[in-house]
Design an enzyme around this catalytic site. Structure first.
Site, PDB file in Angstrom:
ATOM      1  N   ASP A 266       0.812  -1.218   0.000  1.00 15.78           N
ATOM      2  CA  ASP A 266       0.000   0.000   0.000  1.00 15.78           C
ATOM      3  C   ASP A 266       0.847   1.270   0.000  1.00 15.78           C
ATOM      4  O   ASP A 266       0.304   2.371   0.011  1.00 15.78           O
ATOM      5  CB  ASP A 266      -0.997   0.003   1.160  1.00 15.78           C
ATOM      6  CG  ASP A 266      -0.339   0.111   2.513  1.00 15.78           C
ATOM      7  OD1 ASP A 266       0.834  -0.279   2.645  1.00 15.78           O
ATOM      8  OD2 ASP A 266      -1.007   0.567   3.462  1.00 15.78           O
TER       9      ASP A 266
ATOM     10  N   CYS B 123      27.108  -4.145   7.284  1.00 15.40           N
ATOM     11  CA  CYS B 123      26.633  -3.698   8.601  1.00 15.40           C
ATOM     12  C   CYS B 123      26.374  -4.890   9.514  1.00 15.40           C
ATOM     13  O   CYS B 123      25.721  -5.857   9.123  1.00 15.40           O
ATOM     14  CB  CYS B 123      25.361  -2.872   8.443  1.00 15.40           C
ATOM     15  SG  CYS B 123      24.653  -2.315  10.016  1.00 15.40           S
TER      16      CYS B 123
ATOM     17  N   CYS C 236      12.728  -0.420   5.048  1.00 12.88           N
ATOM     18  CA  CYS C 236      11.635  -0.346   4.076  1.00 12.88           C
ATOM     19  C   CYS C 236      12.100   0.261   2.763  1.00 12.88           C
ATOM     20  O   CYS C 236      12.741   1.324   2.758  1.00 12.88           O
ATOM     21  CB  CYS C 236      10.492   0.482   4.659  1.00 12.88           C
ATOM     22  SG  CYS C 236       9.082   0.657   3.541  1.00 12.88           S
TER      23      CYS C 236
END
Length: 408
Positions: A284, A327, A337
Site C-alpha cells: 500500500d 553492517c 523499508c
C-alpha cells in the site's frame, strides 16, 4: 500481452483491502493515502458486493486452514456495520471445515460505539486504533475536516472496546510534536492500560506518487533517541509489561524467529493489497500503475499473485547499499523499508540506505546487550535449548565463537 506465469497455482492466505478507498472523516496532515481532507464523498465508496463475494469465495476455497483479512482505508468503518456483517456472512458461507478466519480493522476510532464493539467482540476481530498520545499531542495532527481535535471521540471508542472485551492495539505516529516525548508517551500508554503499541516514524509522502521523495518530519537522530528512551521504559529491568512491536520483533529475531513486521523482514511479504475497486498492488506504499498487478473483478487471486510485477517489487528490497551489506545489524533490520530509500526507482545499481538507518543503529547499539540477555532468559524459561557449539547463534552473527553473545 499476458505477463503472468502459469507454472504454479497460488492463492493468498492474507489480504489487505482498502475498504472505502480514500474516504475518511479525519484530515491528518501526514496521511500518505487519503486526500479528501476529512470530508468524504456523500456516497461512501464501499466495496461492491459482487467483488466482495468473488474475493472471499476464492480466499476460502484455496486456503489451507487459515486465512486473514485486514480492512483499512481511508476510514473503513465508514462502510457501515451492515457491510461488515455481510463480510462475516460470506466468510462463514464459503469457509471450508476447520478454517481459522482472522479479521483485523485499522481505524481512527472515532466511529466506534457499543454496537460496533459488540460486533467486533462476537467475531473476535482485532482492532488497531490510531492515537498519537495524550490529548494535547494527538489533537495537533489528528483533526476532523473542520479542524476540531478528535482525541475525545477516539478515547470514547476505545472505552467501548474495553467494555466489550475487544482485543485492540494502539498505532502511534511519531512526528515533530511527540518525538521528544518518549517518556511521556510510555507513561500515557501505561496509565491507560494499553498493552500493545506500534510506533511509526512520520514520513509525509503519497502512496500514489512513488517517484516523489518522502518529506521527513523528524530526523534519524531524533527518532533514534526516541527509540532508546522508549526502550528503557519498555525493558523495565528485564520485565517488560507492555508490547512494543519493534522491540518484540527484535526479541523474536534473537530467539530464532523471523520478525512479523514487514519493514524488518529479509524480503517483502506476499500480502495482496486491494483497492476498493479491485485494483491490486503488492504494497500500500506503492499504489502506482507500474506496480499494478491487475484487478480482482477480472483476474483470479492466483493470477494476481503470479503477475511478473511481483518480481520487480521484490527486487527493491533485495537491492541494498554496500554499507548495508557490511553492517553488523543487517540481520536485525533487513535493510529497512524500500519506500524509505532514496532514488530506488531511478535505475541505480545500488539503493541508498533507509532514511531511518541511523535510528535503528542507535537503538541496536544502545540496547543489544540487554536484549540478548532477555532473549536468553526467556528461551531458558520456555525450555528452549541455546545453540550448541556447531549451531548458528541466536544473535545472527554466525557460528558460535568466543566473541558470540551466547559465550558471554
Amino acid at each position: 500481452m499476458d505477463t503472468r506465469t502459469t507454472n504454479r497455482l497460488i492463492t493468498p492466505t492474507s489480504i489487505m483491502w482498502k475498504t472505502v478507498a480514500e474516504d475518511c472523516n479525519l484530515a491528518c496532515d501526514y496521511c500518505y493515502y487519503s486526500t479528501c481532507g476529512g470530508k468524504p464523498q456523500n456516497e461512501i465508496r464501499r466495496i461492491d458486493d459482487k467483488l466482495l463475494e468473488r474475493v472471499v469465495r476464492q480466499m476460502m476455497h484455496h486456503c489451507e486452514g487459515q486465512v486473514s483479512f485486514a480492512w483499512q482505508g481511508g476510514e473503513p468503518l465508514l462502510a457501515g456495520l451492515a457491510f461488515f456483517q455481510r463480510v462475516v456472512q460470506l466468510q462463514a458461507l464459503y469457509a471450508l471445515p476447520n478454517t481459522t478466519i482472522s479479521n483485523a480493522v485499522q481505524t481512527n476510532g472515532t466511529l466506534i460505539d457499543e454496537h460496533w464493539a459488540a460486533f467486533f467482540r462476537r467475531y473476535s476481530m482485532l482492532i488497531g486504533v490510531s492515537v498519537d498520545g495524550p490529548e494535547e499531542i494527538h489533537n495537533k495532527r489528528r483533526r476532523t475536516g473542520s479542524g476540531k481535535g478528535s482525541y475525545r471521540r477516539v478515547m470514547a471508542g476505545i472505552d467501548a472496546l474495553k467494555q466489550a472485551g475487544v482485543d485492540f492495539n494502539i498505532l502511534t505516529v511519531i512526528h515533530e510534536d511527540n518525538v521528544g516525548q518518549a517518556a511521556i508517551l510510555m507513561d500515557w500508554l501505561a496509565d491507560n492500560q494499553f498493552q500493545h503499541v506500534q510506533f511509526i516514524p512520520c514520513m509525509h509522502f503519497s502512496a500514489q506518487d512513488v517517484d516523489a521523495k518522502g518529506q521527513y518530519r523528524i530526523s534519524p537522530q531524533q527518532y533514534g533517541q526516541f527509540l532508546c528512551t522508549a526502550f528503557d521504559r519498555w525493558y523495565n529491568d528485564g520485565q517488560p509489561a507492555i508490547s512494543v512491536r519493534l522491540f518484540d520483533n527484535w526479541l523474536q529475531k534473537l530467539m530464532g524467529s523471523e520478525p512479523e513486521l514487514c519493514v524488518h523482514q529479509q524480503e517483502c511479504p506476499s500480502v495482496l493489497v486491494l483497492e476498493q475497486n479491485g485494483d491490486a498492488y503488492p504494497c500500500d506504499f506503492f499504489i502506482d500503475e507500474r506496480f499494478r498487478l491487475g484487478n480482482a473483478n477480472e483476474d483470479t487471486l492466483a493470477q494476481l499473485l503470479e503477475e511478473q510485477r511481483w518480481s520487480m517489487f521484490r527486487s527493491l528490497q533485495l537491492r541494498k547499499s554496500s554499507s548495508c551489506e557490511t553492517c553488523k545489524y543487517l540481520h536485525y533490520c533487513g535493510g529497512g523499508c524500500p519506500r524509505n530509500r532514496t532514488d530506488l526507482l531511478k535505475g541505480n545499481d545500488r539503493a541508498h540506505v533507509d532514511y531511518f538507518c541511523e535510528s535503528y543503529r542507535m537503538l541496536y547499539a544502545y540496547g543489544e546487550e540487554r536484549m540478548r540477555k532477555l532473549a536468553h532468559e526467556w528461551m531458558a524459561q520456555q525450555g528452549i535449548e541455546l545453540p550448541g557449539r556447531n549451531e548458528r547463534c541466536i544473535c545472527g552473527s554466525g557460528r558460535k565463537t568466543k566473541k558470540c553473545c551466547t559465550a558471554r
